[in-house]
Motif scaffolding. Structure first.
Motif, PDB file in Angstrom:
ATOM      1  N   VAL A 159      28.931   5.297  17.023  1.00 38.57           N
ATOM      2  CA  VAL A 159      29.456   6.726  16.892  1.00 38.57           C
ATOM      3  C   VAL A 159      28.834   7.376  15.753  1.00 38.57           C
ATOM      4  O   VAL A 159      28.152   6.723  14.971  1.00 38.57           O
ATOM      5  CB  VAL A 159      30.990   6.475  16.554  1.00 38.57           C
ATOM      6  CG1 VAL A 159      31.754   5.802  17.728  1.00 38.57           C
ATOM      7  CG2 VAL A 159      31.362   5.610  15.143  1.00 38.57           C
ATOM      8  N   PHE A 160      29.014   8.571  15.844  1.00 38.60           N
ATOM      9  CA  PHE A 160      28.449   9.491  14.506  1.00 38.60           C
ATOM     10  C   PHE A 160      29.127  10.716  14.436  1.00 38.60           C
ATOM     11  O   PHE A 160      30.141  10.973  15.170  1.00 38.60           O
ATOM     12  CB  PHE A 160      27.000   9.953  14.858  1.00 38.60           C
ATOM     13  CG  PHE A 160      26.811  10.753  16.308  1.00 38.60           C
ATOM     14  CD1 PHE A 160      26.725  12.108  16.059  1.00 38.60           C
ATOM     15  CD2 PHE A 160      26.702  10.089  17.332  1.00 38.60           C
ATOM     16  CE1 PHE A 160      26.796  12.792  17.137  1.00 38.60           C
ATOM     17  CE2 PHE A 160      26.493  10.870  18.699  1.00 38.60           C
ATOM     18  CZ  PHE A 160      26.467  12.250  18.526  1.00 38.60           C
ATOM     19  N   ALA A 161      29.118  11.257  13.282  1.00 41.17           N
ATOM     20  CA  ALA A 161      29.924  12.325  12.723  1.00 41.17           C
ATOM     21  C   ALA A 161      29.293  13.401  11.639  1.00 41.17           C
ATOM     22  O   ALA A 161      28.544  12.706  10.862  1.00 41.17           O
ATOM     23  CB  ALA A 161      31.322  11.952  12.323  1.00 41.17           C
ATOM     24  N   PHE A 162      29.491  14.605  11.653  1.00 45.12           N
ATOM     25  CA  PHE A 162      29.305  15.268  10.685  1.00 45.12           C
ATOM     26  C   PHE A 162      29.887  16.725  10.702  1.00 45.12           C
ATOM     27  O   PHE A 162      30.760  16.893  11.657  1.00 45.12           O
ATOM     28  CB  PHE A 162      27.721  15.914  10.808  1.00 45.12           C
ATOM     29  CG  PHE A 162      27.592  16.448  12.140  1.00 45.12           C
ATOM     30  CD1 PHE A 162      27.303  17.905  12.045  1.00 45.12           C
ATOM     31  CD2 PHE A 162      26.914  15.628  13.200  1.00 45.12           C
ATOM     32  CE1 PHE A 162      26.991  18.274  13.523  1.00 45.12           C
ATOM     33  CE2 PHE A 162      26.703  16.359  14.475  1.00 45.12           C
ATOM     34  CZ  PHE A 162      26.647  17.812  14.437  1.00 45.12           C
ATOM     35  N   VAL A 163      29.952  17.269   9.400  1.00 41.99           N
ATOM     36  CA  VAL A 163      30.710  18.354   9.472  1.00 41.99           C
ATOM     37  C   VAL A 163      29.859  19.494   9.546  1.00 41.99           C
ATOM     38  O   VAL A 163      28.570  19.738   9.425  1.00 41.99           O
ATOM     39  CB  VAL A 163      31.252  18.767   7.916  1.00 41.99           C
ATOM     40  CG1 VAL A 163      31.864  20.049   7.853  1.00 41.99           C
ATOM     41  CG2 VAL A 163      32.268  17.730   7.422  1.00 41.99           C
ATOM     42  N   ASN A 164      30.253  20.433  10.987  1.00 44.40           N
ATOM     43  CA  ASN A 164      29.429  21.240  11.521  1.00 44.40           C
ATOM     44  C   ASN A 164      28.469  22.075  10.618  1.00 44.40           C
ATOM     45  O   ASN A 164      27.491  22.401  10.730  1.00 44.40           O
ATOM     46  CB  ASN A 164      30.349  21.764  12.492  1.00 44.40           C
ATOM     47  CG  ASN A 164      29.489  23.008  13.276  1.00 44.40           C
ATOM     48  OD1 ASN A 164      28.491  22.936  13.487  1.00 44.40           O
ATOM     49  ND2 ASN A 164      30.131  24.135  13.794  1.00 44.40           N
ATOM     50  N   LYS A 165      29.496  22.986   9.900  1.00 41.22           N
ATOM     51  CA  LYS A 165      28.695  24.089   9.047  1.00 41.22           C
ATOM     52  C   LYS A 165      28.205  23.491   7.708  1.00 41.22           C
ATOM     53  O   LYS A 165      27.535  24.208   6.860  1.00 41.22           O
ATOM     54  CB  LYS A 165      29.638  25.014   8.693  1.00 41.22           C
ATOM     55  CG  LYS A 165      30.121  25.899  10.064  1.00 41.22           C
ATOM     56  CD  LYS A 165      31.074  26.954   9.759  1.00 41.22           C
ATOM     57  CE  LYS A 165      31.548  27.770  10.984  1.00 41.22           C
ATOM     58  NZ  LYS A 165      32.358  28.962  10.797  1.00 41.22           N
TER      59      LYS A 165
END
Length: 316
Positions: free
Chosen positions: A74-80
């Motif tokens: 899995v991976f994740a990040f804050v869009n802006k």
């Protein structure tokens, strides 16, 4: 925070595209494994600097890359906030053995952010619109139409006589048309689906009755038509894919959104986050979920042996 900052500092520079080599070189690579499937979706986190009700949240993009043998990351990040989203995804795929001659199937809701994220990562990539998001929109319109029928029945207002060529009253015809739209999209027939959507729009425009949700339903139909037109090139024959046991939905990513962000960031939690704070915490969280954090520590601190950790797991 210090751990996350160090992890971030090791991430390579962002690039417009990550395709390397040429077709001749790709043909000389070992035979690739079966296709990888990558699903992307978004969730929302409470913002600490809420200025208004509409500004109380910011978007977190989450994704899951699944190999044919079931191995997943899995991976994740804050869009802006994140300035290296494409690099982040590429490194995940690379860690799973991505080759330039390997097929990668990307599934998303069609949003501009996730669509641009997928481009130029693999020459053998295939980009599909998620069936779940199509059927979800249709279900909302169906439920609203059924609500209109219930409202008219409760008011006991007889429908005006209709010409026999119209076959049925408008609400009942709308339900049939919506079902027809779903059938055509399921089989990848975008042209016919758009024609049926246009028929629904016409029926609503000329309908003399004015139930409570008529304007709202008309707005949903307009938005759905725009959605399908914008993503028509990414709509496959879902029925054919389903019969061949190929992925058609990002349902497996819906659980990932809960898995990665909801319990810590949203569910039963009253905490509010800065974009930076949430982004950094997400990086350590995905390392833990991917069983990579111990390996990272082992690389940083030579005295920590990954082997010892595996032995400890076995003993436990």
């Amino acid at each position: 925070q210090q751990i996350a900052e160090r992890i971030e500092s090791e991430l390579g520079e962002e690039q417009f595209q990550f395709i390397k080599g040429c077709p001749d070189e790709w043909g000389q690579q070992p035979r690739p494994e079966p296709p990888m499937t990558v699903g992307l979706d978004g969730g929302y986190v409470h913002a600490s600097d809420q200025k208004s009700r509409t500004e109380g949240w910011f978007e977190v993009i989450t994704g899951k890359s699944v190999k044919a043998d079931g191995d997943a990351k899995v991976f994740a990040f804050v869009n802006k906030y994140d300035v290296k989203p494409k690099r982040r995804l590429y490194e995940v795929l690379k860690s799973q053995g991505l080759q330039m001659n390997q097929q990668v199937v990307f599934l998303s809701d069609g949003g501009d952010t996730v669509r641009s994220l997928q481009h130029y990562l693999s020459p053998e990539s295939e980009h599909l619109l998620d069936w779940f998001h199509i059927t979800m929109r249709l279900t909302v319109m169906k439920q609203m139409t059924k609500g209109v029928i219930t409202e008219l029945a409760a008011q006991k207002k007889p429908q005006k006589e209709v010409d026999e060529s119209e076959n049925a009253d408008v609400p009942a015809r709308l339900l049939k048309q919506l079902e027809s739209i779903k059938w055509h999209l399921w089989h990848g027939n975008v042209t016919e689906a758009l024609a049926r959507i246009h028929d629904v729009d016409d029926d609503l425009e000329i309908w003399e009755e004015n139930p409570t949700n008529k304007k709202k339903l008309l707005k949903l139909v307009h938005e759905f038509e725009t959605y399908i037109r914008a993503n028509g090139a990414f709509i496959p024959n879902y029925g054919d894919r389903y019969r061949h046991n190929e992925t058609i939905s990002t349902a497996f990513v819906e659980s990932t959104v809960n898995y990665v962000i909801s319990k810590r960031f949203v569910k039963k939690q009253q905490m509010r986050w800065t974009q930076r704070g949430a982004h950094l915490l997400l990086q350590t969280r995905v390392q833990v979920l991917n069983d990579d954090l111990r390996k990272t520590f082992g690389r940083w601190f030579q005295g920590m042996s990954v082997v010892e950790n595996e032995q400890a797991k076995t003993a436990a």
